[in-house]
Motif scaffolding. Sequence first.
Motif, PDB file in Angstrom:
ATOM      1  N   THR A 147      40.264  74.461  19.099  1.00 56.23           N
ATOM      2  CA  THR A 147      39.905  73.152  19.656  1.00 56.23           C
ATOM      3  C   THR A 147      39.773  73.216  21.167  1.00 56.23           C
ATOM      4  O   THR A 147      38.806  72.683  21.757  1.00 56.23           O
ATOM      5  CB  THR A 147      40.944  72.094  19.266  1.00 56.23           C
ATOM      6  OG1 THR A 147      41.076  72.059  17.849  1.00 56.23           O
ATOM      7  CG2 THR A 147      40.514  70.711  19.745  1.00 56.23           C
ATOM      8  N   TRP A 154      36.301  68.500  13.437  1.00 61.73           N
ATOM      9  CA  TRP A 154      36.847  69.325  12.365  1.00 61.73           C
ATOM     10  C   TRP A 154      36.673  68.663  11.000  1.00 61.73           C
ATOM     11  O   TRP A 154      36.826  67.452  10.852  1.00 61.73           O
ATOM     12  CB  TRP A 154      38.332  69.569  12.598  1.00 61.73           C
ATOM     13  CG  TRP A 154      38.622  70.549  13.695  1.00 61.73           C
ATOM     14  CD1 TRP A 154      38.256  70.471  15.003  1.00 61.73           C
ATOM     15  CD2 TRP A 154      39.360  71.775  13.561  1.00 61.73           C
ATOM     16  NE1 TRP A 154      38.710  71.560  15.704  1.00 61.73           N
ATOM     17  CE2 TRP A 154      39.401  72.381  14.843  1.00 61.73           C
ATOM     18  CE3 TRP A 154      40.005  72.406  12.509  1.00 61.73           C
ATOM     19  CZ2 TRP A 154      40.050  73.596  15.074  1.00 61.73           C
ATOM     20  CZ3 TRP A 154      40.654  73.615  12.729  1.00 61.73           C
ATOM     21  CH2 TRP A 154      40.667  74.191  14.002  1.00 61.73           C
ATOM     22  N   VAL A 175      44.926  69.376  16.274  1.00 64.58           N
ATOM     23  CA  VAL A 175      43.538  69.157  16.697  1.00 64.58           C
ATOM     24  C   VAL A 175      43.449  67.889  17.545  1.00 64.58           C
ATOM     25  O   VAL A 175      42.857  67.885  18.639  1.00 64.58           O
ATOM     26  CB  VAL A 175      42.608  69.060  15.468  1.00 64.58           C
ATOM     27  CG1 VAL A 175      41.241  68.503  15.858  1.00 64.58           C
ATOM     28  CG2 VAL A 175      42.438  70.429  14.808  1.00 64.58           C
TER      29      VAL A 175
END
Length: 389
Positions: A147, A154, A175
């Motif tokens: 990330t 994602w 994330v």
Amino acid sequence: MTLPSSVLAQAGGKRVKVGVLTDMSGFASDANGKGSVTAAQLAAEEFASQLPGWTIEVVFADHQNKPDIGASIARRWIENEGVNAIFDVPVSSVALAVSEVTRNSNALFIGSGPGSTELTGAKCSPHTIHWTYDTWSLARGTAKAVTEAGNKRWFFLTADYAFGHALERDASELVKASGGTVVGAVRHPINTSDFSSFLLQAQASNSEVIALANAVGDTINSIKQASEFNITAGKQKLVALLLQLTDVHSLGLKTAQGLYLTQPFYWDMNAGTRAFSDRFMAKDGRRPTDVQAGVYSSLIHYLKAVRKTDSSNADAVVAAMKDMPTDDPLFGRGAIRKDGRVIHDMYVMQVKTPAESKGPWDYFKLVSTIPAADAFRPEDQGGCPLVKA
């Protein structure tokens, strides 16, 4: 099914009996299985001279990836066959069942194979130690690194059982904390052979990352089929949140090259890991995975505690295990927390290209090191009653 036992170190009148409960025939057998038994046998053989007056016996069985079978074997081992500690246990649903069996018994469960953070979270047990990795540590490495490299959107392709759910959850949190977003997810049954519909949903999501929150055979099949469908030929990146050495061996570098992964152990890290891996390969015919190394490392630490207490009593041994720092050539220095989580360094790695590899099993290159203090979920965030106490 319980397989024949072997008395690996006969030194005297006292006996400690350990069981390797693993997947001997299913989708996790390559990364665990026979190699986990080999690792336990090596530990018992090598520690025998340090435990005078004791016999070390190793038994092993196939839990067939079924919680009821795993729990039944564990109960029989403890109640009828005198097993003092159970090791490995891949597949989180089986591990959680075994943890409950050992909770109020005079036996320990020391897991190298499972990944669920529940083992050291709300379902922690005073008789459970979680050794090698967990879903939080895997996400802390791979999800955060990918990330922060600029891949913000994602989509998760997740195995529909405890491990997959936990890995998706923990990776999603990392994330988002790293500035990314989760645009969707799809769940597949464990031990799936056809990933086409799941992969097409992932492709249609327009995500930048397709994250595989699955393991071993499922990871291999999803990566193979993604390659066959040319899914990553465009802008989407494929990320395997748990990728084993044996997975890459099965896939081949041409297919697996460039994938990021997080590992606590790699056979070619240093002189100590290479020496162990040479001994392992002489018995097993190939290099060890991190979970197989975890079986060896955890059994060595367990036997150190048996030596320190001169006892196989579960409460005495687990107290000694937590009191002593963990320290061996495979995982380095670490510690066992109140919640049963073993902390040690973790490593973000990348799969080499065929041109970079110097030969068989030369598959990973180091990208970065995550110090032990940062590699695992903070102890006060897991909800373990042992910590609150």
